[in-house]
Design an enzyme around this catalytic site. Structure first.
Site, short mmCIF file in Angstrom:
data_model
loop_
_atom_site.label_atom_id
_atom_site.label_comp_id
_atom_site.label_asym_id
_atom_site.label_seq_id
_atom_site.Cartn_x
_atom_site.Cartn_y
_atom_site.Cartn_z
CG HIS A 16 -7.78 3.25 -0.23
ND1 HIS A 16 -7.08 2.68 -1.25
CD2 HIS A 16 -6.89 4.06 0.42
CE1 HIS A 16 -5.83 3.13 -1.24
NE2 HIS A 16 -5.70 3.98 -0.23
CD GLU A 33 -7.68 6.46 4.56
OE1 GLU A 33 -8.23 6.41 3.44
OE2 GLU A 33 -6.60 7.07 4.76
CG HIS A 69 -1.51 6.10 -2.57
ND1 HIS A 69 -2.66 5.89 -3.28
CD2 HIS A 69 -1.75 5.67 -1.31
CE1 HIS A 69 -3.58 5.37 -2.48
NE2 HIS A 69 -3.05 5.22 -1.27
CG ASP A 79 -1.73 5.69 2.77
OD1 ASP A 79 -2.02 5.43 1.59
OD2 ASP A 79 -2.55 6.18 3.57
CG ASP A 80 -0.20 8.93 0.47
OD1 ASP A 80 -0.13 8.87 -0.77
OD2 ASP A 80 -1.19 8.57 1.12
CG HIS A 93 -1.95 1.05 1.28
ND1 HIS A 93 -3.11 0.94 2.02
CD2 HIS A 93 -2.00 2.27 0.70
CE1 HIS A 93 -3.81 2.05 1.90
NE2 HIS A 93 -3.16 2.88 1.09
N1 ADE Z 1 -4.75 8.63 -1.93
C1 ADE Z 1 -3.51 8.70 -1.45
N2 ADE Z 1 -3.50 8.30 -0.17
C2 ADE Z 1 -4.77 7.98 0.16
C3 ADE Z 1 -5.40 7.50 1.33
N3 ADE Z 1 -4.73 7.27 2.46
N4 ADE Z 1 -6.73 7.29 1.30
C4 ADE Z 1 -7.42 7.52 0.20
N5 ADE Z 1 -6.88 7.97 -0.93
C5 ADE Z 1 -5.55 8.19 -0.96
ZN ZN Z 2 -3.85 4.72 0.54
#
Ligand code: ADE
Ligand code: ZN
Length: 335
Positions: free
Chosen positions: A195, A198, A21, A276-277, A19
């Site tokens: 997703h 969350e 992005h 994630d990011d 996971h």
């Molecule tokens: N796009 C990038 N990170 C995300 C996240 N945590 N949840 C939903 N969309 C995303």
């Molecule tokens: Zn994500």
């Protein structure tokens, strides 16, 4: 709880990241470099000022800045450079295999051709230094027709994809909205993830499973609100790609000490740890393991389980999966 030996084991253990992005790996320094290269002016005067803006109150407040950051990506080389930087960083964390999300609509909406984005990302993945494959995500705040058009654009690149996913603003955009495009992706033999849970309710996890037929749930941490759903996820050994630092930065949990990762594992769920990011949330995958193990009652058995889960949940062929799992077993074998 984290002693020096466990810290070193978490860092050194072989792991998969499921996971991530790729646009969320764009560090402020690279955003500025690409803006300069492409003659784009940014709303922030410096790298430091941009980094200081990374103070989020929820998912949407993050997404607004994340989409603005991605606007510096114009050429195939830009996408290549971003991806190559992530792969180097992941290799340093002993990630052996990554399944990388990208958001084509974020780029095609700005006039960047689909091929420019995917070709740059894919070329970097072909060059290593780790195994990597691509999952194309649909933006759930946009209509399903846009997702269907994006899937059409992807057809000439079918061989570069292992799957499709669903991301962006969750609440108000339930999985059902994307039933047709996921059905079409399934017919194409693509793996399916989404997703769910969350910020959204457990019902979104149920519908991701029942309507979209996903094979993994991204995040999914809100499943614990529904005991029946937990039983189902455990019975089906459905993987959850949990992202601890993201959950704190986006205020899904107040502090890491109240994150439910340990409770997910105790419930028999196939949780994994991911970044994630990472450029926005304070760290790559090892930083996520370390933050969670520092704050929660997690020990070496959990570390091993999480490493095993990461490879078991990966979309790898049986031989590759076995080889990676053997590597994990050897790593944790008593000497
Ligand atoms: N796009 C990038 N990170 C995300 C996240 N945590 N949840 C939903 N969309 C995303
Ligand atoms: Zn994500």
């Amino acid at each position: 709880m984290l002693n020096e030996q466990l810290r070193r084991r978490l860092q050194a253990m072989p792991k998969a990241e499921l996971h991530i992005h790729i646009e969320g790996s764009l560090e402020p320094e690279l955003i500025f470099e690409l803006a300069q290269r492409n003659g784009i002016s940014l709303a922030y005067p410096s790298v430091e000022a941009l980094r200081q803006a990374y103070d989020f109150t929820d998912l949407q407040s993050f997404l607004d800045i994340y989409y603005a950051g991605a606007s510096v990506l114009l050429t195939e080389q830009d996408f290549y450079d971003m991806t190559a930087a992530y792969l180097r960083r992941a290799a340093a964390d002993n990630v052996r295999h990554a399944e990388i999300f990208f958001d084509p609509q974020t780029h095609t909406a700005r006039g960047v051709p689909f091929g420019t984005a995917i070709n740059g990302i894919w070329r970097a993945c072909q060059e290593g230094p780790i195994s990597a494959s691509l999952i194309m995500c649909f933006l759930r705040h946009l209509p399903e027709e846009d997702a269907l058009a994006t899937l059409e654009q992807a057809l000439p690149h079918r061989d570069k994809l292992i799957g499709v996913g669903l991301d962006s603003s969750e609440v108000g955009h339930p999985p059902e909205k994307f039933a047709r495009v996921f059905e079409r992706a399934r017919e194409l033999g693509l793996h399916l993830v989404a997703h769910a849970g969350e910020e959204g309710p457990p019902a979104y996890i149920d519908s991701a499973l029942d309507v979209l037929h996903v094979e993994r749930i991204d995040h999914g941490v809100r499943c614990l609100d529904d005991p029946q759903l937990v039983q189902r996820l455990a019975r089906e050994r459905m993987a959850l790609t949990v992202c601890p630092l993201s959950n704190i930065k986006l205020r899904v949990f107040d502090v890491m000490g109240s994150h439910n990762l340990r409770r997910l594992l105790d419930a028999g769920l196939a949780a994994t740890v991911n970044s994630d990011d990472p450029a926005y949330f304070g760290g790559y995958v090892n930083a996520n393991y370390l933050a969670a193990f520092e704050a929660l009652p997690l020990d070496e058995r959990h570390a091993r389980q999480l490493a095993v889960n990461s490879f078991e949940a990966a979309f790898l062929d049986a031989d590759s999966k076995r080889a990676f799992l053997d590597e994990v077993e050897a790593f944790f074998a008593p000497v």
